[in-house]
Write an enzyme that holds these catalytic residues in place. Structure first.
Site: not given
Ligand code: UDP
Ligand code: MN
Length: 306
Positions: A169, A254
């Site tokens: 996203d 990271e």
């Molecule tokens: N993701 C996943 N399983 C989950 C939640 C997140 O595979 O239960 C993936 C999500 O699609 C994204 C990445 O892990 O590609 C990071 O997640 P998110 O974008 O929710 O993290 P944030 O924006 O909070 O850093």
């Molecule tokens: Mn995200």
């Protein structure tokens, strides 16, 4: 003076000058490429690793991302579903995308946390099913992708390339891919709208990274977001144990992976000495849907993929 009377010596000198000028001014029609020219035409493969999970906005997010990726040359997308089985939605989406991809899947494992107050582990990304706390950090998905990539690289003669961890996203400018192809070992650049800041970035003095401006957990070994670095893929085989871990606090993934490949001071600053933002940690708002039951005349849409 009539032309015929010009002395032969002058004519010979003029012709010599003409011939010399001709040879020094014109480029040869063919030549061997110098090593510099050969190097500049080489385009390292970018291996992008993306965990993804089922939700209403998933296809919208993947569509936006894939339409950026269509413009990136020499690109291999390793997309890992957080699921027990590969879904038709993602499988069909990838087939139709025209991208070069590998489709994997692994479900995030249940964590044995007794409560959400177990603050050492994934503080913000916990959810509860049947009194067990789950941790959704993309760890299993990214590790599976790294395992696949190691096996893949072992089979390749040319193991050069770049590894980039892309969330599904975020927003990526095409320039970030040009930047990461310049790395020697590990390169880094600013990330917009993350960690409570307009931009989280390394601080650069005389071309070297001397600090970071992060305010969220600034004491992290590498206070960088996942979108803010890429790694030379040849290092992956040199570090066979490098992987993410479930045993670290939120925000430390990271640092967990980077510690295998580099030191903070050896990171290579990119994007104009870390003065340009080419990636943003955008997040898609969870949509709120009015359930058909509340409608006077329900219209059933479950047969339509959204
Ligand atoms: N993701 C996943 N399983 C989950 C939640 C997140 O595979 O239960 C993936 C999500 O699609 C994204 C990445 O892990 O590609 C990071 O997640 P998110 O974008 O929710 O993290 P944030 O924006 O909070 O850093
Ligand atoms: Mn995200």
């Amino acid at each position: 003076m009539p032309f015929g009377k010009v002395k032969k010596q002058y004519l010979a000198i003029a012709m010599l000058i003409f011939v010399l000028l001709f040879f020094f001014n014109s480029k040869p029609a063919f030549q061997c490429l110098s090593p510099e020219i050969q190097v500049s035409s080489y385009l390292p493969t970018i291996y992008a690793i993306t965990p993804t999970y089922t939700r209403l906005a998933q296809k919208a997010d993947l569509t936006r991302l894939s339409q950026t990726l269509m413009h990136v040359k020499n690109f291999h997308w390793i997309i890992v579903e957080d699921s027990e089985k590969k879904t038709d939605l993602v499988a069909n989406f990838l087939k139709e995308s025209g991208l070069n991809y590998t489709h994997l899947n692994v479900k995030t494992q249940a964590s044995k946390h007794s409560s959400v107050l177990d603050i050492n582990i994934c503080l913000f990304k916990t959810y509860k099913i049947n009194s067990t706390w789950y941790c959704a950090s993309g760890v299993e998905q990214r590790n599976l992708a790294l395992k696949w990539l190691r096996d893949h690289l072992k089979k390749l003669h040319d193991k050069r390339g770049v590894i980039y961890f892309m969330d599904d996203d975020n927003t990526y400018a095409l320039k970030v891919f040009d930047e990461m192809r310049k790395i020697n070992k590990v390169g880094t650049w600013p990330v917009g709208i993350v960690g409570g800041m307009r931009v989280e970035m390394p601080l650069v003095t005389d071309g070297k990274i001397t600090g970071f401006n992060a305010v969220w957990k600034p004491f992290r070994p590498f206070p960088i977001d996942m979108a803010g670095f890429a790694i030379n893929s040849t290092l992956l085989l040199e570090q066979p144990d490098a992987k993410f871990s479930r045993k670290v606090q939120s925000g430390y993934q990271e640092s967990e992976i980077l510690k295998y490949f580099t030191k903070k001071e050896d990171l290579e600053p990119l994007a104009d000495n870390c003065t340009k933002v080419y990636v943003w940690h955008t997040r898609t708002q969870k949509p709120s849907i009015i359930t058909p039951k509340k409608w006077q005349t329900p219209v059933f849409d479950s047969h339509i993929e959204v």
